[in-house]
Design an enzyme around this catalytic site. Structure first.
Site, PDB file in Angstrom:
ATOM      1  N   HIS A  97     -12.873   2.554   0.708  1.00 17.10           N
ATOM      2  CA  HIS A  97     -12.857   1.459   1.692  1.00 17.10           C
ATOM      3  C   HIS A  97     -13.579   0.213   1.170  1.00 17.10           C
ATOM      4  CE1 HIS A  97     -12.748   4.786   4.981  1.00 17.10           C
ATOM      5  NE2 HIS A  97     -11.515   4.343   4.792  1.00 17.10           N
ATOM      6  N   ARG A 141      -2.681  -2.104  -3.285  1.00 17.44           N
ATOM      7  CA  ARG A 141      -3.897  -1.343  -3.040  1.00 17.44           C
ATOM      8  C   ARG A 141      -3.835  -0.108  -3.930  1.00 17.44           C
ATOM      9  NH1 ARG A 141      -5.227   2.941   1.562  1.00 17.44           N
ATOM     10  NH2 ARG A 141      -7.431   3.196   1.096  1.00 17.44           N
ATOM     11  N   ARG A 147     -11.425  15.132   8.743  1.00 15.22           N
ATOM     12  CA  ARG A 147     -12.218  15.572   7.584  1.00 15.22           C
ATOM     13  C   ARG A 147     -13.628  15.973   8.000  1.00 15.22           C
ATOM     14  NH1 ARG A 147     -10.873  10.285   4.481  1.00 15.22           N
ATOM     15  NH2 ARG A 147      -8.674  10.588   3.974  1.00 15.22           N
ATOM     16  N   GLU A 151      -7.883  -5.946   5.022  1.00 11.87           N
ATOM     17  CA  GLU A 151      -7.796  -5.561   3.614  1.00 11.87           C
ATOM     18  C   GLU A 151      -6.637  -6.275   2.919  1.00 11.87           C
ATOM     19  OE1 GLU A 151      -8.075  -1.657   5.423  1.00 11.87           O
ATOM     20  OE2 GLU A 151      -9.054  -0.956   3.598  1.00 11.87           O
ATOM     21  N   ASN A 193       0.873  -1.168   0.000  1.00 12.18           N
ATOM     22  CA  ASN A 193       0.000   0.000   0.000  1.00 12.18           C
ATOM     23  C   ASN A 193       0.913   1.221   0.000  1.00 12.18           C
ATOM     24  OD1 ASN A 193      -1.755   2.066   0.523  1.00 12.18           O
ATOM     25  ND2 ASN A 193      -2.685   1.117   2.338  1.00 12.18           N
TER      26      ASN A 193
END
Ligand code: ADP
Length: 396
Positions: free
Chosen positions: A179, A91, A240, A383, A7
């Protein structure tokens, strides 16, 4: 086969070596601050202490080489030779409308990932660099697994914004969702836990980490998800904003004299629970401050829980019901208070928590009270395993 899962961020690299004979992670690591002063590699072999190597890491080529060196090291390594790595899975954040599934990397796939860079300018170029460095250093088949792919089943009525249609035609402005790898993994696990085929289930998955999103999954397909064109939409996150009136953007830019990058920074890095509380984006810090009487910390946590509950309510309506609500990622897996705070709004759905089970950590668990109509599940996400599985699938 052993698969290297990568990743690649703009200044970081996370890696994991997965042995597919038993689907276990042999070792994992993180290279931080690539190209920035103070760079280092933190490597962890399963069952052993962490190894930290601090040195100048000028670019991703050096970072991937360091990861390979750590994996093949005589002491803290887990393989004798780099040739034991049979494939690499990456990823990739944005696949746009090009990818509804993982893809074996070739020149066309690389070009398509590059084409999506305007939609994810921080992530896709870094993901591509990782792919190209591995091409040079490993020379094995590689697979791209997209964060957006699972959400490509969303119908047009949920992914379009109420903008002039040309904005979609000309610029591909629409909701994509992120996601996806995590939402797919936990929804599959939930079906297993509930002992029913996913085709018969209505699930709401809450991935609550630093970034956070909710996903409505009906019959194994995504009906809706809270993130949009970018990961800014939806829940209030660590730093965020999540949803707000888009007119606030131009209003604040005028009042504060901000340009687009300044406003982008404010919405992505200075907002969320960190911005509201003025303390931290980490829920452990916020819970501690709140317990000590800090009102803004309490407010940030209350706002967070409320927004998640609101999405769960909306998605229950959209699916005309829900069988189970899933909590995953850092806050979802560990934040018992947050789970309780969210579930307190959901009594009308037949949600009731077992407080003792809600207090447990670290494994898959049904935390609902005996007889509760809607199940609440905690499922640690994985993941990397999904990426490794999809890589194996496309390279064997
Ligand atoms: P990322 O999105 O970076 O992968 P994670 O899924 O690892 O993030 O989530 C990180 C967040 O998880 C931390 O910022 C913290 O807020 C939260 N977290 C971790 N441990 C706990 C805990 N014990 N209680 C509450 N929140 C926690």
């Amino acid at each position: 086969m052993k698969i290297l899962v990568l990743n690649c961020g703009s200044s970081s690299l996370k890696y994991q070596l997965v042995d597919m004979s038993n689907e276990t992670a042999l070792a994992k690591g993180l290279v931080e601050r690539i190209g920035i002063a103070g760079s280092r590699l933190v490597h962890e072999k399963e069952g052993a202490d962490k190894v930290i190597i601090e040195q100048d890491i000028k670019d991703h080529t050096v970072a991937v080489q360091m990861a390979i060196d750590a994996l093949t090291h005589a002491g803290h390594g887990v393989i004798a030779d780099v040739k034991e790595i049979g494939a690499a899975g990456h990823r990739v954040v944005h696949g746009g409308e090009n990818f509804a599934e993982a893809a074996l990397i070739c020149d066309e796939v690389k070009a398509a990932i590059k084409e999506c860079s305007s939609l994810a300018p921080l992530h896709n170029p870094a993901n591509l660099v990782g792919i190209e460095v591995c091409e040079k250093l490993l020379g094995v088949p590689q697979v791209a697994v997209f964060d957006t792919a699972f959400h490509q089943t969303m119908p047009k009525k949920t992914y379009l914004y109420g903008l002039p249609y040309e904005m979609y035609d000309k610029h591909k402005v629409r909701r994509y969702g992120f996601h996806g790898t995590s939402h797919k993994y936990v929804s599959d696990r939930a079906a297993d836990m509930l002992g029913k085929p996913i085709s018969e289930l209505k699930l709401i998955s809450c991935h609550l980490g630093n970034g956070a999103s909710v996903c409505a999954i009906q019959g194994g397909k995504v009906l809706d998800t809270s993130m949009g064109l970018t990961p800014l939409e939806g829940l209030i996150m660590g730093t965020r904003t999540g949803d707000m009136d888009p007119a606030a953007v131009t209003f604040i830019m005028q009042k504060e004299g901000l340009d687009t990058s300044g406003m982008d920074d404010l919405m992505n890095k200075k907002s969320g629970v960190a911005g509201v509380s003025g303390i931290s984006s980490d829920f452990r810090d916020l819970e501690k401050a709140s317990a000590e009487g800090n009102e803004r910390a309490r407010l940030a946590l209350d706002m967070y829980d409320y927004r998640v509950a609101k999405y769960i309510g909306a998605y229950t309506a959209a699916m005309n019901g829900v069988d189970a609500i899933i909590f995953t990622a850092g806050v979802g897996e560990n934040g018992a208070d947050t789970r309780k705070g969210i579930c307190q709004y959901l009594g009308y759905l037949g949600v009731a928590l077992d407080d003792e089970k809600n207090g447990k950590r670290g494994k898959e668990l049904d935390i609902s009270a005996e007889g509760a109509k809607t199940r609440v599940l905690v499922i640690p996400t994985n993941e990397e395993l999904v990426i490794a599985r999809e890589t194996l699938q496309l390279t064997k």
